[in-house]
Design an enzyme around this catalytic site. Structure first.
Site, short mmCIF file in Angstrom:
data_model
loop_
_atom_site.label_atom_id
_atom_site.label_comp_id
_atom_site.label_asym_id
_atom_site.label_seq_id
_atom_site.Cartn_x
_atom_site.Cartn_y
_atom_site.Cartn_z
CG HIS A 64 -0.33 -0.15 2.57
ND1 HIS A 64 0.30 -1.47 2.90
CD2 HIS A 64 -0.03 0.80 3.59
CE1 HIS A 64 0.79 -1.29 4.22
NE2 HIS A 64 0.84 0.04 4.65
N GLY A 65 0.29 2.46 -0.37
CA GLY A 65 0.91 3.60 -0.45
C GLY A 65 1.54 4.19 0.88
#
Length: 146
Positions: A64-65
């Site tokens: 995920h970012g």
């Protein structure tokens, strides 16, 4: 969460990646393709992995970012890519890369639902043995429940 977090078109039964970074890109491209995130989000996913591993155990990684990438998120979404041959994820075997993007901290609720599924070794085995993406999606549909 008002709409489907995991859509059928974001489930891939036979991922093409052979490296960790390519698996992150593959999961990220599904999120981009579904309109959930902008292209910039993929670079943020790779940046996050560089600072802390997203390997979770039981053949699962959840790339995920970074927090700074929240502007790249248009809606909450998941992508799931299964690999026939485990990918080396910093020395750990990964069969499932679950890309995640969450608006307004929705990712925490999404993460907890994924963690519940993947904490059960029998459920993980069902996902490994599922014949195709439709079967995988059916096994994971509960993540869309309110």
């Amino acid at each position: 969460m008002s709409e489907e977090i995991l859509r059928r078109e974001n489930v891939v039964a036979r991922g093409a990646a052979t490296t960790r970074d390519d698996a992150i890109r593959e999961a990220g491209r599904l999120l981009v393709g579904s309109g959930a995130v902008s292209e910039d989000y993929i670079a943020s996913m790779l940046e996050r992995e560089g600072s802390v591993s997203t390997y979770m155990g039981n053949f699962l990684a959840i790339p995920h970012g970074t927090n700074e990438a929240k502007d790249a998120i248009k809606r909450s979404a998941l992508s799931l890519v299964r690999y026939t041959d485990p990918i080396d994820w910093n020395g750990e075997p990964v069969r499932f890369a679950v890309g995640i993007a969450g608006l307004n901290n929705e990712h925490l609720e999404i993460l907890s639902k994924i963690a519940i599924v993947f904490s059960d070794e029998d459920e993980v085995q069902k996902l490994i043995e599922a014949g195709d993406a439709d079967a995988i999606f059916t096994l994971l549909e509960e993540v869309n429940a309110e």
